[in-house]
Design a protein around this motif. Structure first.
Motif, PDB file in Angstrom:
ATOM      1  N   LEU A   8       4.887 -43.304  83.912  1.00 12.46           N
ATOM      2  CA  LEU A   8       5.175 -42.300  84.960  1.00 12.46           C
ATOM      3  C   LEU A   8       4.163 -42.408  86.103  1.00 12.46           C
ATOM      4  N   ASN A  50       3.033 -43.137  71.915  1.00 14.26           N
ATOM      5  CA  ASN A  50       4.223 -43.152  72.772  1.00 14.26           C
ATOM      6  C   ASN A  50       4.030 -42.283  74.005  1.00 14.26           C
ATOM      7  N   ARG A  58       1.810 -44.039  76.502  1.00 13.65           N
ATOM      8  CA  ARG A  58       2.536 -45.115  77.191  1.00 13.65           C
ATOM      9  C   ARG A  58       3.479 -44.535  78.234  1.00 13.65           C
ATOM     10  N   ASP A  59       4.186 -43.462  77.879  1.00 16.59           N
ATOM     11  CA  ASP A  59       5.099 -42.816  78.820  1.00 16.59           C
ATOM     12  C   ASP A  59       4.341 -42.291  80.037  1.00 16.59           C
TER      13      ASP A  59
END
Length: 41
Positions: free
Chosen positions: A35, A27, A30-31
């Motif tokens: 960004l 996660n 992916r974040d």
């Protein structure tokens, strides 16, 4: 009556911890990618 030691929790916890860490890292990666994409716009 004597209480039985909870062996099951000790056995399961490392597996849950490993799985949780793997999901959390996925996660976060992916974040970070999202960004970076937003930063380029």
């Amino acid at each position: 009556m004597t209480q039985q030691p909870r062996k099951k929790k000790g056995v399961e916890k490392p597996n849950i911890d490993k799985e949780f860490r793997r999901i959390a890292e996925k996660n976060l990666r992916r974040d970070l990618e999202l960004l970076e994409k937003l930063a380029k716009i």
